[in-house]
Design an enzyme around this catalytic site. Structure first.
Site: not given
Ligand code: BES
Ligand code: ZN
Length: 622
Positions: A288-289, A315, A318, A402
């Site tokens: 997700g973004m 998301e 965020h 994370y």
């Molecule tokens: N903001 C991030 C995605 C991201 C981070 C894109 C750094 C580019 C550079 C997004 O919120 C995220 O963390 N997505 C995770 C999902 C989450 C449940 C841990 C993913 O895409 O797996």
């Molecule tokens: Zn994230």
């Protein structure tokens, strides 16, 4: 010495200073205090963009976005303004409507180029006429074949971390905040949506107007264009998806409104009015973004049973940690993601209880251990505060930000007590709303507002600036996971598998079960498990991913698993999944097999995923 004497003594010196660096003193008085930024050419202390008016055409035939970007600027007596661009063609630049001189800097692989525009100290707006090129990394142009409905093409952007500069000239630093409006022209059969106020139906002429009135960082600029529909979940939440996906998405995400309510109860009002999710085609490189007002999501979270929706909670979270209070630089990335994982797990706990929350936390806990092992030769990479000098911000995107970020906040919560911690977090978001924060600013705020008032000492600096995990870490446990671990042993010991043990398992238990197979397990054991549970054909994407990884590890080839792995890698472009599986091939000396698949699958990947896998196999960029 009295005051007047002091002044008399210092006056000549002051005059001299004022005279010799007149412009600097003036600038210093007016400017914001932007932190040093490694990943942008912009110098916002002298001139910063404040509002963007975008006017673009999206041409699917040539796969080019072209048009004009007009910026209202804050001008602190500047003679130029510097924007970031990468792989863009600049046709013309104007200052307050008059053509002006611009200069392109040297191209660097990661950062792209500076676009330096001559202005005067009275310039209020600049306009850049530009087009994207076939190298533009943020965009993925999809053929109808790559979509769910297979009838129309699709386009989406991915801005984070520093890709917005590849589709819009911009001061591409998270410290910049802009409001924007946009006019976007697309083919009549398609709908355009952005990280902004969005249409709910198609227009007759394919022209769409957008407004984003809350100021956002440039990495949150986003656009998607496709044959999509909208279905509301509540009056402020809903889903966009292709026709064949929209009902499934609507069912899967039917708890969205409850999630927003839970989040608001925890840390204050949702400041963005609308919270929608668009389900993109499977090549979307992330789970997700968090594009404001419109989260972009992978279709691999649609499991049919709402089992993977913690991604939506993530998301959504965020909207506070990241979009409202933004990491000042990519060295501070953990402030975005660590807080968001903490908040995500609190939302999940509020909706579904502690059991589920702790299982999610434990999956992350295991990811963290794995990551620390991966970085055993580079322990500095296990620090929360990073030093990305000369490195790509992509290097920050790993389990440390994370899951170590989460563990730090959970440990802090358990030390000070949840009640005080929640009050602190709510104030933190309110105090810093619509601004950026460095790790150091956070540390000061934490000391002044939580630790000192409560007379507490806490090893915050060790957590943030030292590698590894401090010994006061919170211990997370789950009976359900303990049972899943026991089940492995039971199944391995006996000849027949008692499937009733797994009857009420959730996705998280399956994931934990499969991930914790002992290294001594054999392909025959895999085969027995597969006969009992048909795991090689499982449709839940997270379970499939961990099962496929074990099949690669343990050299298991039964039940069509090889074909299913290949299909999965060809269809899905989610980097986390793709990277995990290709890494497993590499670790197990199966590079030839991997490359045979990659040759076919690469064309389906967004540049973010393709670049990661190219690097993994040491391939030159094509
Ligand atoms: N903001 C991030 C995605 C991201 C981070 C894109 C750094 C580019 C550079 C997004 O919120 C995220 O963390 N997505 C995770 C999902 C989450 C449940 C841990 C993913 O895409 O797996
Ligand atoms: Zn994230």
């Amino acid at each position: 010495m009295n005051i007047s004497k002091k002044i008399a003594l210092f006056t000549p010196l002051l005059l001299l200073l004022a005279f010799s660096c007149k412009t600097e003193t003036k600038e210093e008085k007016q400017t914001m205090d932007y932190a040093k930024e490694l990943h942008s050419y912009a110098r916002p202390n002298t001139s910063a963009i404040k509002h963007l008016s975008l006017d673009i055409d999206v041409d699917f035939n040539t796969e080019v976005i072209s048009g004009k970007a007009t910026y209202t600027i804050e001008n602190n007596n500047a003679s130029n303004i510097i924007l970031d661009i990468k792989f863009l063609e600049i046709d013309k630049v104007e200052a307050d409507g008059k053509e002006t001189i611009f200069k392109l800097g040297e191209f660097k692989e990661q950062l792209g180029q500076s676009l330096t525009i001559d202005i005067t100290n009275t310039t209020k707006t600049i306009t850049v006429t530009y087009k994207t090129t076939d190298k533009t990394e943020a965009l993925q142009w999809l053929s109808p074949q790559q979509t769910a409905d297979k009838k129309h093409p699709f386009l989406f952007t991915q801005g984070q971390a520093i890709l917005t500069r590849t589709w819009i000239p911009i001061q591409d630093s998270p410290q910049i905040r802009i409001t924007y409006d946009a006019t976007v022209r697309v083919p009549k059969e398609l709908m355009a949506v952005m990280s902004a106020e969005n249409p709910k139906t198609k227009t007759a002429d394919g022209v769409y107007s957008f407004k984003m009135k809350q100021p956002i960082s440039p990495y949150l600029m986003a656009l998607a264009v496709g044959d999509i529909e909208y279905k509301a979940v509540s009056n402020r939440t809903g889903v966009y998806a292709e026709k064949s996906m929209v009902d499934k998405a609507h069912f899967e995400f039917s708890d969205m409104e409850k999630m927003v309510v839970a989040a608001e109860n925890l840390y204050g009002d949702y400041d963005w009015e609308q919270f929608d999710v668009i389900v993109l085609p499977p090549s979307f490189p992330f789970g997700g973004m968090e594009n404001p007002r419109l989260t972009f999501a992978t279709p691999t979270v649609i499991a049919g049973d709402k089992s993977l929706t913690s991604l939506i909670a993530h998301e959504l979270a965020h909207s506070w940690s990241g979009n409202l209070v933004t990491n000042a630089t990519w060295d501070d990335f953990w402030l975005n993601e660590g807080f968001t994982v903490y908040f995500e797990i609190r939302i999940m706990e509020a909706l579904y209880g502690k059991d589920r929350a702790n299982m999610i936390a434990l999956i992350g806990r295991q990811d963290l251990d794995d990551e620390i092992k991966n970085f055993k030769e580079e322990p500095n990479r296990t620090k929360l505060k990073l030093d990305l000098i000369g490195k790509s911000p992509d290097d920050a995107m790993n389990s440390i930000a994370y899951d170590k970020g989460y563990l730090f906040l959970r440990t802090l919560e358990e030390t000070v007590g949840r009640e005080k911690f929640d009050v602190f977090l709510k104030d933190y978001f309110k105090t810093h709303a619509f601004s950026t924060i460095t790790t150091e600013k956070f540390l000061n705020y934490l000391n002044a507002n939580l630790l000192e008032p409560n007379n507490l000492t806490f090893n915050t600096e060790e957590w943030i600036y030292q590698p590894g995990i401090p010994s006061n870490q919170a211990i997370i446990s789950s009976d359900k996971f303990a049972n899943a671990e026991k089940a492995i042993q039971q199944f391995l010991k006996s000849d027949s598998i008692d499937a009733s043990i797994t009857k009420n398992w959730t996705t998280l238990e399956w994931v934990h079960f499969i991930r914790n197979f002992p290294k001594t397990m054999t392909a025959e054991d895999m085969s027995r498990f597969d006969k009992a549970f048909d795991l090689s054909n499982v449709t839940n994407s997270h379970i499939a991913m961990v099962w496929f990884e074990q099949a690669i590890n343990l050299d298991y080839h039964g039940n069509q698993v090889d074909q299913n792995i290949e299909n999965f890698l060809t269809r899905v472009g989610r980097r986390w999944y793709v990277d995990t599986l290709f890494r497993a091939f590499k670790r197990n000396d199966k590079v030839d097999e991997a490359l045979a698949i990659y040759e076919k699958s690469r064309a389906n990947y967004h540049s973010v995923t393709a670049n990661t896998i190219d690097e993994l196999f040491g391939l030159n960029k094509q």
